[in-house]
Design a protein around this motif. Sequence first.
Motif, PDB file in Angstrom:
ATOM      1  N   GLU A  19       0.866  -1.175   0.000  1.00  0.00           N
ATOM      2  CA  GLU A  19       0.000   0.000   0.000  1.00  0.00           C
ATOM      3  C   GLU A  19       0.900   1.221   0.000  1.00  0.00           C
ATOM      4  O   GLU A  19       1.855   1.289   0.777  1.00  0.00           O
ATOM      5  CB  GLU A  19      -0.880   0.013   1.253  1.00  0.00           C
ATOM      6  N   ILE A  20       0.606   2.185  -0.838  1.00  0.00           N
ATOM      7  CA  ILE A  20       1.466   3.368  -0.961  1.00  0.00           C
ATOM      8  C   ILE A  20       1.578   4.106   0.368  1.00  0.00           C
ATOM      9  O   ILE A  20       2.659   4.478   0.784  1.00  0.00           O
ATOM     10  CB  ILE A  20       0.967   4.299  -2.085  1.00  0.00           C
ATOM     11  N   ARG A  22       0.926   7.162   3.300  1.00  0.00           N
ATOM     12  CA  ARG A  22       1.183   8.601   3.302  1.00  0.00           C
ATOM     13  C   ARG A  22       2.684   8.869   3.372  1.00  0.00           C
ATOM     14  O   ARG A  22       3.389   8.232   4.145  1.00  0.00           O
ATOM     15  CB  ARG A  22       0.509   9.239   4.521  1.00  0.00           C
ATOM     16  N   ASP A  73       8.403   3.282  -5.883  1.00  0.00           N
ATOM     17  CA  ASP A  73       7.776   4.112  -4.859  1.00  0.00           C
ATOM     18  C   ASP A  73       8.620   4.179  -3.595  1.00  0.00           C
ATOM     19  O   ASP A  73       8.683   5.213  -2.943  1.00  0.00           O
ATOM     20  CB  ASP A  73       6.368   3.603  -4.544  1.00  0.00           C
ATOM     21  N   GLU A 130       8.865  12.185  -9.132  1.00  0.00           N
ATOM     22  CA  GLU A 130       7.441  12.506  -9.112  1.00  0.00           C
ATOM     23  C   GLU A 130       6.928  12.994 -10.462  1.00  0.00           C
ATOM     24  O   GLU A 130       5.745  12.845 -10.755  1.00  0.00           O
ATOM     25  CB  GLU A 130       7.139  13.529  -8.018  1.00  0.00           C
ATOM     26  N   GLN A 136       4.222   8.210 -12.686  1.00  0.00           N
ATOM     27  CA  GLN A 136       2.871   8.752 -12.526  1.00  0.00           C
ATOM     28  C   GLN A 136       1.816   7.758 -13.013  1.00  0.00           C
ATOM     29  O   GLN A 136       0.810   7.536 -12.327  1.00  0.00           O
ATOM     30  CB  GLN A 136       2.733  10.076 -13.293  1.00  0.00           C
ATOM     31  N   ARG A 139       1.700   4.761 -10.604  1.00  0.00           N
ATOM     32  CA  ARG A 139       1.121   5.115  -9.316  1.00  0.00           C
ATOM     33  C   ARG A 139      -0.404   5.242  -9.433  1.00  0.00           C
ATOM     34  O   ARG A 139      -1.144   4.755  -8.573  1.00  0.00           O
ATOM     35  CB  ARG A 139       1.726   6.414  -8.778  1.00  0.00           C
ATOM     36  N   GLU A 140      -0.845   5.903 -10.480  1.00  0.00           N
ATOM     37  CA  GLU A 140      -2.282   6.060 -10.684  1.00  0.00           C
ATOM     38  C   GLU A 140      -2.953   4.696 -10.836  1.00  0.00           C
ATOM     39  O   GLU A 140      -4.021   4.455 -10.246  1.00  0.00           O
ATOM     40  CB  GLU A 140      -2.542   6.924 -11.918  1.00  0.00           C
ATOM     41  N   TRP A 142      -1.879   1.883  -9.664  1.00  0.00           N
ATOM     42  CA  TRP A 142      -1.789   1.195  -8.370  1.00  0.00           C
ATOM     43  C   TRP A 142      -2.899   1.690  -7.441  1.00  0.00           C
ATOM     44  O   TRP A 142      -3.551   0.898  -6.765  1.00  0.00           O
ATOM     45  CB  TRP A 142      -0.417   1.451  -7.742  1.00  0.00           C
ATOM     46  N   GLU A 143      -3.095   2.992  -7.409  1.00  0.00           N
ATOM     47  CA  GLU A 143      -4.113   3.580  -6.535  1.00  0.00           C
ATOM     48  C   GLU A 143      -5.515   3.184  -6.983  1.00  0.00           C
ATOM     49  O   GLU A 143      -6.418   3.038  -6.156  1.00  0.00           O
ATOM     50  CB  GLU A 143      -3.966   5.096  -6.478  1.00  0.00           C
ATOM     51  N   ASP A 144      -5.697   3.016  -8.299  1.00  0.00           N
ATOM     52  CA  ASP A 144      -7.007   2.622  -8.827  1.00  0.00           C
ATOM     53  C   ASP A 144      -7.303   1.148  -8.555  1.00  0.00           C
ATOM     54  O   ASP A 144      -8.453   0.722  -8.634  1.00  0.00           O
ATOM     55  CB  ASP A 144      -7.114   2.911 -10.318  1.00  0.00           C
ATOM     56  N   GLY A 145      -6.209   0.402  -8.250  1.00  0.00           N
ATOM     57  CA  GLY A 145      -6.345  -1.003  -7.884  1.00  0.00           C
ATOM     58  C   GLY A 145      -6.695  -1.870  -9.005  1.00  0.00           C
ATOM     59  O   GLY A 145      -7.259  -2.878  -9.047  1.00  0.00           O
TER      60      GLY A 145
END
Length: 145
Positions: A19-20, A22, A73, A130, A136, A139-140, A142-145
């Motif tokens: 999990e990325i 914070r 990351d 970044e 980018q 990461r996007e 990954w966050e969207d799963g």
Amino acid sequence: MSDGPEYDVDFREHPEEYEIGRGEEGAFKVQPYKDELLPLWGIKTLEDAEEGAEAIYERFREYKAREEFVGMDMARKYLQMGWTRSLRYAKYPGGRKYDDDGTEREPQQWYDEEKYRISQVYREYLDRVESDPEYQRRREAWEDG
């Protein structure tokens, strides 16, 4: 991810567990990346920072070539940690933002000029990571799963 002091996961073998989080969260726990990146990281001197930031960025590029988002990351986290930690030392004597009673100390701009220069070295490499289009995109995704 586990709440323990170390995660009982090899994140290279099981990247789906990552999990990325914070900021710099997990920088000292996510293996095997911690063992690969922490020895490169340093803010003691400007020379340490220049060598460390460049070496961590090179690892970022290696992870990117191997399509290891977790490593990419984690490299970002170590660059971010170099930037934020050295900036804190640049502003606060001894790097201590709070007094013993918990009162926030008044920042001194710039208390330690070398630590400020160190922070800028890490910031430059952090900005590269970044703004990297591949980072980018990954990461996007990954966050969207």
